[in-house]
Design an enzyme around this catalytic site. Structure first.
Site, mmCIF file in Angstrom:
data_model
loop_
_atom_site.group_PDB
_atom_site.id
_atom_site.type_symbol
_atom_site.label_atom_id
_atom_site.label_comp_id
_atom_site.label_asym_id
_atom_site.label_seq_id
_atom_site.Cartn_x
_atom_site.Cartn_y
_atom_site.Cartn_z
ATOM 1 N N ALA A 48 -1.991 3.329 -1.565
ATOM 2 C CA ALA A 48 -2.484 3.248 -2.976
ATOM 3 C C ALA A 48 -3.867 2.363 -2.908
ATOM 4 O O ALA A 48 -4.930 2.947 -3.340
ATOM 5 C CB ALA A 48 -1.378 2.497 -3.783
ATOM 6 N N CYS A 49 -4.020 1.275 -2.081
ATOM 7 C CA CYS A 49 -5.414 0.935 -1.923
ATOM 8 C C CYS A 49 -6.354 1.719 -1.310
ATOM 9 O O CYS A 49 -7.570 1.655 -1.524
ATOM 10 C CB CYS A 49 -5.169 -0.524 -1.032
ATOM 11 S SG CYS A 49 -3.803 -1.789 -2.077
ATOM 12 N N THR A 50 -5.978 2.507 -0.550
ATOM 13 C CA THR A 50 -7.092 3.422 0.449
ATOM 14 C C THR A 50 -7.355 4.319 -0.562
ATOM 15 O O THR A 50 -8.604 4.715 -0.732
ATOM 16 C CB THR A 50 -6.264 3.889 1.734
ATOM 17 O OG1 THR A 50 -5.914 3.134 2.615
ATOM 18 C CG2 THR A 50 -7.054 5.110 2.308
#
Length: 159
Positions: A48-50
């Site tokens: 998700a952060c990527t």
């Protein structure tokens, strides 16, 4: 557990000086006179952060044309952020806040519900800071998917 700070539009954005993925010290004051989109992620190199970080990279030219500088921040080490930036082609400064002091100052760290459990950790957040260093928009406890599109719409850049 400490009470979480809630920043509101019109309040001064807390200043900071942190190292980016290249080991350069960056301060919010360095960007005075420019508008800033500052986003906080829980952990570099997670799915998700990527996705969110790459979407900010994909939108960075559009944001820059409208006068906004993108800054990412996480609790990851400078070395991990360097690998993250290299792996995913992230060209904007990504700041390392390992002790979460800046996260706390922005209310991006505290008690949250994580898959039905109450835990303390990073609260995915984005702040738009105006050229005078004041909070223009504060988006907290957000979802990674579709978030950048929401920011662009909020800034009137979704046309």
């Amino acid at each position: 557990m400490t009470e979480r700070v809630i920043l509101e539009p019109g309040q001064p954005a807390p200043d900071f000086s942190l190292q980016d993925q290249d080991g350069n010290t960056r301060s919010l004051a360095d960007f005075r006179g420019e508008k800033v989109v500052l986003f906080f992620i829980p952990e570099a190199m997670t799915p998700a952060c990527t996705k969110e970080s790459c979407e900010f990279q994909e939108s960075s030219d559009q944001l820059a044309t409208a006068g906004y500088r993108v800054l990412g921040m996480s609790r990851d080490s400078v070395e991990r952020l360097r690998r993250f930036a290299d792996r995913d082609g992230l060209e904007y400064p990504f700041l390392s806040d390992p002790d979460a002091a800046v996260h706390r100052a922005y209310g991006a760290y505290g008690t949250k519900n994580s898959y039905g459990r109450i835990v303390e950790g990073v609260i995915r957040s984005t702040f738009v800071i105006d050229a005078d260093g004041l909070i223009e928009h504060a988006l907290t406890n957000i979802k990674a998917t579709g978030h950048v599109a929401r920011v662009l719409k909020l800034l009137g850049l979704d046309a």
